[in-house]
Scaffold this motif. Structure first.
Motif, mmCIF file in Angstrom:
data_model
loop_
_atom_site.group_PDB
_atom_site.id
_atom_site.type_symbol
_atom_site.label_atom_id
_atom_site.label_comp_id
_atom_site.label_asym_id
_atom_site.label_seq_id
_atom_site.Cartn_x
_atom_site.Cartn_y
_atom_site.Cartn_z
ATOM 1 N N ALA A 104 32.099 7.477 28.078
ATOM 2 C CA ALA A 104 32.536 8.869 28.219
ATOM 3 C C ALA A 104 31.973 9.748 27.112
ATOM 4 N N ALA A 105 31.869 9.181 25.894
ATOM 5 C CA ALA A 105 31.416 9.996 24.750
ATOM 6 C C ALA A 105 29.906 10.136 24.691
ATOM 7 N N PHE A 106 29.180 9.129 25.192
ATOM 8 C CA PHE A 106 27.713 9.165 25.115
ATOM 9 C C PHE A 106 27.110 9.015 26.513
ATOM 10 N N PRO A 107 27.301 10.024 27.344
ATOM 11 C CA PRO A 107 26.789 9.916 28.725
ATOM 12 C C PRO A 107 25.278 9.837 28.809
ATOM 13 N N ILE A 158 38.116 -8.802 37.047
ATOM 14 C CA ILE A 158 36.663 -8.605 37.142
ATOM 15 C C ILE A 158 36.348 -7.508 38.165
ATOM 16 N N ALA A 159 37.026 -7.540 39.304
ATOM 17 C CA ALA A 159 36.804 -6.508 40.325
ATOM 18 C C ALA A 159 37.206 -5.137 39.806
ATOM 19 N N VAL A 160 38.327 -5.052 39.069
ATOM 20 C CA VAL A 160 38.747 -3.765 38.492
ATOM 21 C C VAL A 160 37.702 -3.259 37.507
ATOM 22 N N THR A 161 37.161 -4.177 36.685
ATOM 23 C CA THR A 161 36.125 -3.789 35.715
ATOM 24 C C THR A 161 34.898 -3.228 36.424
ATOM 25 N N ALA A 162 34.452 -3.901 37.496
ATOM 26 C CA ALA A 162 33.276 -3.429 38.236
ATOM 27 C C ALA A 162 33.536 -2.077 38.886
ATOM 28 N N LEU A 163 34.722 -1.903 39.460
ATOM 29 C CA LEU A 163 35.055 -0.619 40.089
ATOM 30 C C LEU A 163 35.145 0.499 39.062
ATOM 31 N N ALA A 164 35.751 0.170 37.901
ATOM 32 C CA ALA A 164 35.866 1.190 36.856
ATOM 33 C C ALA A 164 34.488 1.603 36.339
ATOM 34 N N GLY A 165 33.619 0.623 36.152
ATOM 35 C CA GLY A 165 32.271 0.949 35.691
ATOM 36 C C GLY A 165 31.509 1.774 36.698
ATOM 37 N N GLY A 166 31.605 1.393 37.973
ATOM 38 C CA GLY A 166 30.920 2.164 39.006
ATOM 39 C C GLY A 166 31.459 3.561 39.115
ATOM 40 N N ALA A 167 32.780 3.711 39.041
ATOM 41 C CA ALA A 167 33.372 5.048 39.142
ATOM 42 C C ALA A 167 32.983 5.910 37.946
ATOM 43 N N MET A 168 32.969 5.309 36.745
ATOM 44 C CA MET A 168 32.594 6.076 35.557
ATOM 45 C C MET A 168 31.135 6.548 35.641
ATOM 46 N N GLN A 169 30.244 5.654 36.092
ATOM 47 C CA GLN A 169 28.834 6.055 36.192
ATOM 48 C C GLN A 169 28.653 7.103 37.284
ATOM 49 N N ALA A 170 29.389 6.971 38.392
ATOM 50 C CA ALA A 170 29.286 7.985 39.445
ATOM 51 C C ALA A 170 29.767 9.336 38.949
ATOM 52 N N ALA A 171 30.828 9.339 38.121
ATOM 53 C CA ALA A 171 31.361 10.598 37.601
ATOM 54 C C ALA A 171 30.396 11.238 36.619
ATOM 55 N N SER A 229 26.893 10.479 36.288
ATOM 56 C CA SER A 229 25.547 10.749 36.810
ATOM 57 C C SER A 229 25.556 11.450 38.156
ATOM 58 N N GLY A 230 26.652 11.356 38.872
ATOM 59 C CA GLY A 230 26.719 11.952 40.196
ATOM 60 C C GLY A 230 25.996 11.158 41.258
ATOM 61 N N SER A 231 25.508 9.963 40.936
ATOM 62 C CA SER A 231 24.759 9.139 41.888
ATOM 63 C C SER A 231 25.584 7.893 42.223
ATOM 64 N N TRP A 232 26.074 7.831 43.462
ATOM 65 C CA TRP A 232 26.843 6.658 43.877
ATOM 66 C C TRP A 232 25.942 5.439 44.045
ATOM 67 N N SER A 233 24.683 5.648 44.376
ATOM 68 C CA SER A 233 23.756 4.522 44.511
ATOM 69 C C SER A 233 23.541 3.832 43.172
ATOM 70 N N ASP A 234 23.310 4.648 42.121
ATOM 71 C CA ASP A 234 23.160 4.059 40.790
ATOM 72 C C ASP A 234 24.454 3.402 40.332
ATOM 73 N N ALA A 235 25.562 4.043 40.672
ATOM 74 C CA ALA A 235 26.861 3.493 40.266
ATOM 75 C C ALA A 235 27.115 2.151 40.934
ATOM 76 N N LEU A 236 26.757 2.073 42.230
ATOM 77 C CA LEU A 236 27.015 0.834 42.955
ATOM 78 C C LEU A 236 26.115 -0.292 42.491
ATOM 79 N N TRP A 237 24.799 -0.044 42.490
ATOM 80 C CA TRP A 237 23.853 -1.116 42.180
ATOM 81 C C TRP A 237 23.593 -1.257 40.679
ATOM 82 N N GLY A 238 23.676 -0.187 39.955
ATOM 83 C CA GLY A 238 23.380 -0.256 38.537
ATOM 84 C C GLY A 238 24.497 -0.805 37.692
ATOM 85 N N THR A 239 25.736 -0.523 38.063
ATOM 86 C CA THR A 239 26.883 -0.963 37.247
ATOM 87 C C THR A 239 27.852 -1.830 38.032
ATOM 88 N N GLY A 240 28.253 -1.370 39.219
ATOM 89 C CA GLY A 240 29.287 -2.092 39.973
ATOM 90 C C GLY A 240 28.888 -3.514 40.325
#
Length: 386
Positions: free
Chosen positions: A99-102, A130-143, A145-156
């Motif tokens: 959150a601090a260093f987007p 583990i599933a909560v961690t992956a979802l949290a990471g994907g949601a944070m990256q989507a918020a 970067s605005g890219s759900w594709s990057d959030a899904l494949w890059g972090t989730g």
């Protein structure tokens, strides 16, 4: 990641690895993984303001990850829930840093967090966390970067795969440790059973044989002054009994001794006659299976040994009923009622264990005018006669 899973299994009591395995399962794999994951965030330290905050966040994240995995091997740390607290600290740092260093590539910390969760948290809760961690990471990256594709494949997906792979290795390590403990328990049980078998056989063999030797030796002592020929015959019997005892002990040691009811009945007649006790044998019914025949032979041996040693009887009756269900073997005498120590001694205790294993039972009854030893074995062990 296999090395990461090993940290959680050491606290279960498994033997510590040695040599290169100790090196592979020590803190070095955790340090290496933390350094690899933190390369990308630290590369952006020069672009972030202030740079010290980036280095501080990386240091806390890497330190909490390595310490969580290494402390999971320490029982005292596990009891105080120190590894779980460190994983929680890593989670806080991960969320705060992303959150601090987007602008920096801090989302790789979610993979590090997923590995720590898989290696440290309770087994039942780990997959869900583990599933909560992956979802949290994907949601944070989507918020961010605005890219759900990057959030899904890059972090989730990356975090999920890292966590579940580590969890799979951890489960495999737990199963291997359980199998090793089970093998040790089975080996100990086999040794205990063999010791018990040998103790029973040795008592039954030597107790009976030594009793006959004592009776024969007393006969030699009484007859030597007046009947040398009879004394010599009894001395020869002692020699034969000793040789037979040696053979039986060798067979008991190797576990191949099979007792015979007919042989024990003949031996009982001879032993009781030498002791001056009248012997009456009553048999009825068809032949028995080898297993049942052997069990009843042990009963006759132990019962006659107790009559000779403890009863002071003048008459002994041995009854074998093969035509009833259950098969019955009974040894009774008209002595003093039996020695209480003999009724609860190791010989009868061993007989009870033998019979109980075959579904039978043993009764030892002390009467005012004698002692009765009765054994019953289920009729399923009887073979049809010719």
């Amino acid at each position: 990641m296999a090395g990461m899973a090993a940290f959680s299994t050491q606290r279960n009591g498994a033997c510590r690895p040695r040599g290169w395995r100790a090196l592979a399962e020590g803190p070095l794999p955790a340090l290496a993984l933390a350094a690899l994951v933190l390369v990308a965030p630290l590369a952006s330290a020069g672009e972030a303001a202030p740079a010290w905050a980036v280095w501080a966040a990386a240091a806390v994240a890497g330190g909490s990850f390595v310490t969580a995995l290494t402390s999971a091997r320490r029982p005292w740390a596990v009891r105080r829930r120190i590894p779980q607290a460190l994983v929680l600290l890593l989670a806080v740092v991960t969320v705060a840093a992303t959150a601090a260093f987007p602008a920096g590539d801090w989302f790789t910390l979610y993979s590090l967090l997923a590995v720590a969760v898989a290696a440290v948290m309770p087994l039942r809760a780990a997959p869900a966390l583990i599933a909560v961690t992956a979802l949290a990471g994907g949601a944070m990256q989507a918020a961010v970067s605005g890219s759900w594709s990057d959030a899904l494949w890059g972090t989730g997906v990356t975090s999920l795969l890292a966590g579940m792979t580590t969890y799979g290795f951890r489960r495999m390590a737990e199963v291997i440790a359980d199998l090793a403990r089970t093998r040790q328990q089975l080996a100990a049980a086999a040794v205990s059973a063999e010791r018990l078998r040998f103790a029973r056989d040795l008592h039954d063999l030597l107790g009976h044989t030594l009793s006959m030797v004592v009776v024969k030796a007393e006969a030699v002592r009484r007859l030597a002054p007046r009947d040398t020929a009879a004394a010599v015959r009894h001395a020869s019997d002692i020699e034969a009994i000793g040789r037979q005892a040696l053979t039986e002990v060798r067979e008991a040691v190797t576990g191949y001794r099979d007792a015979s009811l007919a042989f024990e009945l003949d031996t009982a007649r001879a032993a009781l006659a030498t002791a001056g006790i009248e012997c009456v044998v009553e048999e009825s019914g068809p032949a028995l299976s080898p297993e049942t025949d052997m069990l009843l032979s042990w009963v006759v041996r132990e019962g006659v040994t107790n009559v000779v040693r403890h009863s002071g009887a003048r008459r002994c009756r041995i009854t074998v009923r093969r035509d009833v269900d259950p098969v019955l073997a009974e040894i009774s005498d008209d002595g003093a009622g039996g020695d209480p120590a003999a009724a609860s001694g190791s010989g009868l205790r061993g007989l009870r264990e033998r019979l109980a294993a075959a579904g039978g039972r043993l009764r030892a009854t002390s009467l005012p005018g004698g002692f009765v030893l009765a054994a019953e074995v289920p009729h399923a062990g009887v073979e049809a006669g010719p």
